[in-house]
Design a protein around this motif. Structure first.
Motif, PDB file in Angstrom:
ATOM      1  N   ALA A 147       0.855  -1.199   0.000  1.00 44.70           N
ATOM      2  CA  ALA A 147       0.000   0.000   0.000  1.00 44.70           C
ATOM      3  C   ALA A 147       0.887   1.244   0.000  1.00 44.70           C
ATOM      4  N   ASN A 148       2.005   1.209   0.732  1.00 43.87           N
ATOM      5  CA  ASN A 148       2.936   2.344   0.738  1.00 43.87           C
ATOM      6  C   ASN A 148       3.551   2.573  -0.643  1.00 43.87           C
ATOM      7  N   VAL A 149       3.916   1.484  -1.302  1.00 37.58           N
ATOM      8  CA  VAL A 149       4.475   1.624  -2.652  1.00 37.58           C
ATOM      9  C   VAL A 149       3.436   2.245  -3.585  1.00 37.58           C
ATOM     10  N   GLU A 206       0.742   4.027  -2.896  1.00 35.46           N
ATOM     11  CA  GLU A 206       0.339   5.394  -2.557  1.00 35.46           C
ATOM     12  C   GLU A 206       1.500   6.384  -2.552  1.00 35.46           C
ATOM     13  N   HIS A 207       2.568   6.025  -1.843  1.00 36.97           N
ATOM     14  CA  HIS A 207       3.636   7.003  -1.641  1.00 36.97           C
ATOM     15  C   HIS A 207       4.699   6.951  -2.731  1.00 36.97           C
ATOM     16  N   ALA A 208       5.105   5.742  -3.155  1.00 36.68           N
ATOM     17  CA  ALA A 208       6.173   5.682  -4.159  1.00 36.68           C
ATOM     18  C   ALA A 208       5.633   6.024  -5.539  1.00 36.68           C
ATOM     19  N   TYR A 209       4.455   5.505  -5.872  1.00 40.71           N
ATOM     20  CA  TYR A 209       3.946   5.677  -7.241  1.00 40.71           C
ATOM     21  C   TYR A 209       2.726   6.592  -7.344  1.00 40.71           C
ATOM     22  N   GLU A 230      10.412  -4.086  -4.107  1.00 45.53           N
ATOM     23  CA  GLU A 230      11.198  -2.955  -4.610  1.00 45.53           C
ATOM     24  C   GLU A 230      10.306  -1.947  -5.290  1.00 45.53           C
ATOM     25  N   ASP A 231      10.647  -0.671  -5.138  1.00 44.49           N
ATOM     26  CA  ASP A 231       9.976   0.309  -5.983  1.00 44.49           C
ATOM     27  C   ASP A 231      11.013   1.257  -6.557  1.00 44.49           C
ATOM     28  N   THR A 232      10.641   1.976  -7.609  1.00 37.49           N
ATOM     29  CA  THR A 232      11.553   2.934  -8.238  1.00 37.49           C
ATOM     30  C   THR A 232      11.003   4.347  -8.051  1.00 37.49           C
ATOM     31  N   ARG A 267      10.121   7.885  -5.498  1.00 41.25           N
ATOM     32  CA  ARG A 267      10.963   8.986  -5.042  1.00 41.25           C
ATOM     33  C   ARG A 267      11.802   8.666  -3.806  1.00 41.25           C
ATOM     34  N   GLY A 268      11.495   7.572  -3.143  1.00 39.17           N
ATOM     35  CA  GLY A 268      12.266   7.213  -1.967  1.00 39.17           C
ATOM     36  C   GLY A 268      11.885   8.048  -0.760  1.00 39.17           C
ATOM     37  N   PHE A 269      12.427   7.713   0.405  1.00 42.22           N
ATOM     38  CA  PHE A 269      12.150   8.440   1.642  1.00 42.22           C
ATOM     39  C   PHE A 269      13.169   8.002   2.666  1.00 42.22           C
ATOM     40  N   ASP A 270      13.211   8.689   3.774  1.00 37.54           N
ATOM     41  CA  ASP A 270      14.163   8.335   4.821  1.00 37.54           C
ATOM     42  C   ASP A 270      13.412   7.641   5.963  1.00 37.54           C
ATOM     43  N   ALA A 278      13.612   8.934   9.457  1.00 41.44           N
ATOM     44  CA  ALA A 278      13.079  10.263   9.761  1.00 41.44           C
ATOM     45  C   ALA A 278      11.564  10.281   9.973  1.00 41.44           C
ATOM     46  N   ILE A 279      10.934   9.140   9.714  1.00 46.61           N
ATOM     47  CA  ILE A 279       9.485   9.056   9.908  1.00 46.61           C
ATOM     48  C   ILE A 279       9.238   8.988  11.415  1.00 46.61           C
ATOM     49  N   ASP A 280       8.533  10.007  11.979  1.00 48.55           N
ATOM     50  CA  ASP A 280       8.414   9.893  13.418  1.00 48.55           C
ATOM     51  C   ASP A 280       7.274   8.985  13.842  1.00 48.55           C
ATOM     52  N   THR A 317      -5.150  10.091  10.193  1.00 45.12           N
ATOM     53  CA  THR A 317      -5.748   8.834   9.759  1.00 45.12           C
ATOM     54  C   THR A 317      -4.687   7.851   9.275  1.00 45.12           C
ATOM     55  N   GLY A 318      -3.431   8.231   9.395  1.00 44.12           N
ATOM     56  CA  GLY A 318      -2.377   7.339   8.912  1.00 44.12           C
ATOM     57  C   GLY A 318      -1.206   7.292   9.867  1.00 44.12           C
ATOM     58  N   GLY A 319      -0.145   6.649   9.413  1.00 41.63           N
ATOM     59  CA  GLY A 319       1.070   6.624  10.209  1.00 41.63           C
ATOM     60  C   GLY A 319       1.254   5.364  11.030  1.00 41.63           C
ATOM     61  N   LEU A 320       0.464   4.333  10.734  1.00 38.65           N
ATOM     62  CA  LEU A 320       0.578   3.097  11.508  1.00 38.65           C
ATOM     63  C   LEU A 320       1.207   1.942  10.729  1.00 38.65           C
ATOM     64  N   GLY A 321       1.364   2.128   9.425  1.00 40.60           N
ATOM     65  CA  GLY A 321       1.763   1.010   8.572  1.00 40.60           C
ATOM     66  C   GLY A 321       3.131   0.434   8.903  1.00 40.60           C
ATOM     67  N   MET A 322       4.141   1.285   8.967  1.00 36.75           N
ATOM     68  CA  MET A 322       5.491   0.786   9.206  1.00 36.75           C
ATOM     69  C   MET A 322       5.620   0.172  10.594  1.00 36.75           C
ATOM     70  N   ARG A 323       4.896   0.757  11.554  1.00 36.95           N
ATOM     71  CA  ARG A 323       4.861   0.218  12.900  1.00 36.95           C
ATOM     72  C   ARG A 323       4.328  -1.225  12.898  1.00 36.95           C
TER      73      ARG A 323
HETATM   74  N1  ADP Z   1       7.782   2.941  -0.415  1.00 37.15           N
HETATM   75  C1  ADP Z   1       7.697   4.213   0.018  1.00 37.15           C
HETATM   76  N2  ADP Z   1       8.027   5.245  -0.798  1.00 37.15           N
HETATM   77  C2  ADP Z   1       7.960   6.518  -0.361  1.00 37.15           C
HETATM   78  N3  ADP Z   1       7.566   6.867   0.862  1.00 37.15           N
HETATM   79  C3  ADP Z   1       7.226   5.910   1.746  1.00 37.15           C
HETATM   80  C4  ADP Z   1       7.270   4.532   1.360  1.00 37.15           C
HETATM   81  N4  ADP Z   1       6.887   3.799   2.427  1.00 37.15           N
HETATM   82  C5  ADP Z   1       6.614   4.664   3.413  1.00 37.15           C
HETATM   83  N5  ADP Z   1       6.824   5.948   3.015  1.00 37.15           N
HETATM   84  C6  ADP Z   1       6.684   7.186   3.845  1.00 37.15           C
HETATM   85  O1  ADP Z   1       6.592   6.802   5.203  1.00 37.15           O
HETATM   86  C7  ADP Z   1       5.411   7.344   5.803  1.00 37.15           C
HETATM   87  C8  ADP Z   1       4.895   6.435   6.905  1.00 37.15           C
HETATM   88  O2  ADP Z   1       4.356   5.244   6.338  1.00 37.15           O
HETATM   89  P1  ADP Z   1       3.330   4.374   7.187  1.00 37.15           P
HETATM   90  O3  ADP Z   1       3.887   4.157   8.536  1.00 37.15           O
HETATM   91  O4  ADP Z   1       3.047   3.141   6.397  1.00 37.15           O
HETATM   92  O5  ADP Z   1       2.021   5.246   7.324  1.00 37.15           O
HETATM   93  P2  ADP Z   1       1.058   5.872   6.213  1.00 37.15           P
HETATM   94  O6  ADP Z   1       1.315   5.129   4.956  1.00 37.15           O
HETATM   95  O7  ADP Z   1      -0.291   5.650   6.764  1.00 37.15           O
HETATM   96  O8  ADP Z   1       1.420   7.326   6.129  1.00 37.15           O
HETATM   97  C9  ADP Z   1       4.483   7.573   4.662  1.00 37.15           C
HETATM   98  O9  ADP Z   1       3.526   8.559   4.939  1.00 37.15           O
HETATM   99  C10 ADP Z   1       5.425   7.967   3.535  1.00 37.15           C
HETATM  100  O10 ADP Z   1       5.740   9.336   3.627  1.00 37.15           O
END
Ligand code: ADP
Ligand code: ADP
Lengths: 122, 145, 145, 122
Positions: free
Chosen positions: C52-54, C56-59, C83-85, C87-90, C93-95, C108-114
């Motif tokens: 879902a992150n790929v 929404e956020h990558a593509y 893998e995705d191609t 924009r990338g992210f750090d 740095a995600i708090d 409404t977000g911010g729980l996925g990586m956790r």
């Molecule tokens: N594959 C990815 N490419 C770019 N940004 C990402 C990717 N995965 C995560 N992120 C960044 O990390 C943040 C935190 O992700 P996540 O914890 O899953 O919560 P959410 O997706 O609900 O914002 C995202 O909002 C996004 O900015």
């Protein structure tokens, strides 16, 4: 996940009822084949395959019906197919099984058809 | 080109254990393509038969080999591509005996390619033994107007 | 090496519509790996969140892009590579705010990586912006003795 | 195929009961969100989300619970969660929802909890 495959044989009076559940494909057909083989080895000739809980059958499963039916009929028995639902009827229809096998609505009906004729309606 | 072509690919070890996953994969693409339940079931079966042939005949159950199924959707067609690098065969030389004959001979196989042909709108093999054997099948989609 | 390493790959258009298929794919490999129902559900969720992150956020929901999920089974570990191609992210740095803070801010977000971190034994990103962003996750399998 | 997603809102007395069925993921969560938003727009503040037929929920679905609850509580209402089965409990537990939300066995129990306290057990 799809429902797991199972095959179970019940000896009911003079009948062997083989109950299929789930999907019969090239992976699970050997277990179906083994069940039919065991019934025949045990002397059973009046075999009913209950497909009521069958969700899928590919040619590997159809092959089991093909491989044994002559042997059983030669000895005065039959393999009858019952309980096929709409979902799994398609391959039987397409390949013309319906003119060569006796299809019955359920196990009781299938049992009732033995002895009526040789099995092929001849 | 009104809409993007959608491409799906599944790659699994060459084992009949994976046929269920292959059917689910194809069923999911069938749903996206708008096929009804009967058509989707037929498509799943055609691909199951084709992959079972690859697993059994092309690779002789060698699990270190891989089966690859590609599905492509455009607005009009669902296309299936399945390649193997096995020994190949001559599809035209496979005789298509009547079911009654097969039963008389107590055969347990020989129905797979027949099912594929009846279930799909197009079934085409390109055999290059030792290189690759490609199977291309298509199913026309009804216009969604 | 007692047993062959088993490799699975699924490639689908980058659309949330395909998350259900991705979960089924991963669930099927989990079953082959011998995970129990709860572990399999957790694995499906971790991969769903990552994909879902790929999407929404990558593509940014660009359906012409593709999401690729690889699963590798050896006797000891189930490994996931995505893998995705984009924009990338750090990732560092995600708090990671407390749930209570997120609720107070009506996020409404911010729980996925956790979730991914809690559900998997290992979660590792290798970000090379503009080239490729690789996510590697592993789940240890119990010894089958 | 997995069971298809659906969301349905019933107004029962002074309560809005939102019934989820199937999987709430990033694809279907917007429909869940829209249902909660509509209930709130219609003036509902006593919201029960019935998860009895929920088969899966990812963070996109959990986010819907997060985004609206403060607003509803500020106005004396609550969003209560009921009918969660073992299969879908995991993410709620892992993330600590259980100390911040009121979980009830079923819809009737959830309705009974309104008015007892502000909702957070304060
Ligand atoms: N594959 C990815 N490419 C770019 N940004 C990402 C990717 N995965 C995560 N992120 C960044 O990390 C943040 C935190 O992700 P996540 O914890 O899953 O919560 P959410 O997706 O609900 O914002 C995202 O909002 C996004 O900015
Ligand atoms: N991918 C393939 N590679 C090699 N041989 C194949 C392949 N597909 C089919 N065949 C050959 O065609 C024959 C007929 O296939 P099919 O109609 O599916 O029946 P069955 O697989 O039950 O024999 C097989 O027995 C095999 O010899």
């Amino acid at each position: 996940m799809p429902s797991p495959f199972s095959v179970k044989t019940d000896l009911e009076g003079g009948f062997a009822v083989i109950r299929l559940e789930g999907a019969v494909d090239a992976h699970t057909a050997p277990r179906f084949e083994a069940a039919v083989q065991s019934a025949i080895d045990a002397g059973q000739r009046r075999i009913v395959v209950d497909c009521e809980r069958l969700t899928y059958i590919s040619s590997a499963g159809l092959g089991v019906f093909m491989g044994f039916v002559e042997e059983v009929r030669d000895e005065g028995g039959d393999i009858k197919i019952c309980g096929l639902n709409e979902k799994v009827k398609q391959p039987f229809e397409i390949l013309g099984f319906e003119s060569l096998y006796d299809f019955c609505p359920d196990v009781e009906a299938a049992k009732g058809r033995f002895g009526e004729a040789s099995g092929r309606g001849e | 080109m009104e809409r993007v072509e959608r491409r799906f690919m599944l790659q699994v070890p060459s084992s009949t254990e994976n046929l269920a996953l292959i059917r689910e994969f194809v069923g999911s693409t069938a749903q996206q393509a708008g096929l009804d339940a009967r058509e989707a079931a037929g498509l799943e079966m055609a691909v199951d038969e084709a992959c079972a042939n690859v697993i059994e005949h092309a690779y002789g159950h060698d699990v270190s080999k891989e089966v690859v199924v590609r599905v492509t959707l455009d607005g009009e067609t669902l296309s299936i591509d399945i390649e193997d690098t096995g020994r190949g065969f001559d599809p035209g030389a496979i005789d298509q005996e009547e079911l009654e004959q097969l039963i008389n001979k107590r055969k347990t196989g020989g129905l797979g390619m027949r099912l594929m042909t009846k279930l799909m709108d197009e079934v085409r093999y390109e055999i290059e033994p030792g290189k690759k054997n490609a199977l291309h099948m298509t199913k026309r989609l009804r216009k969604q107007t």
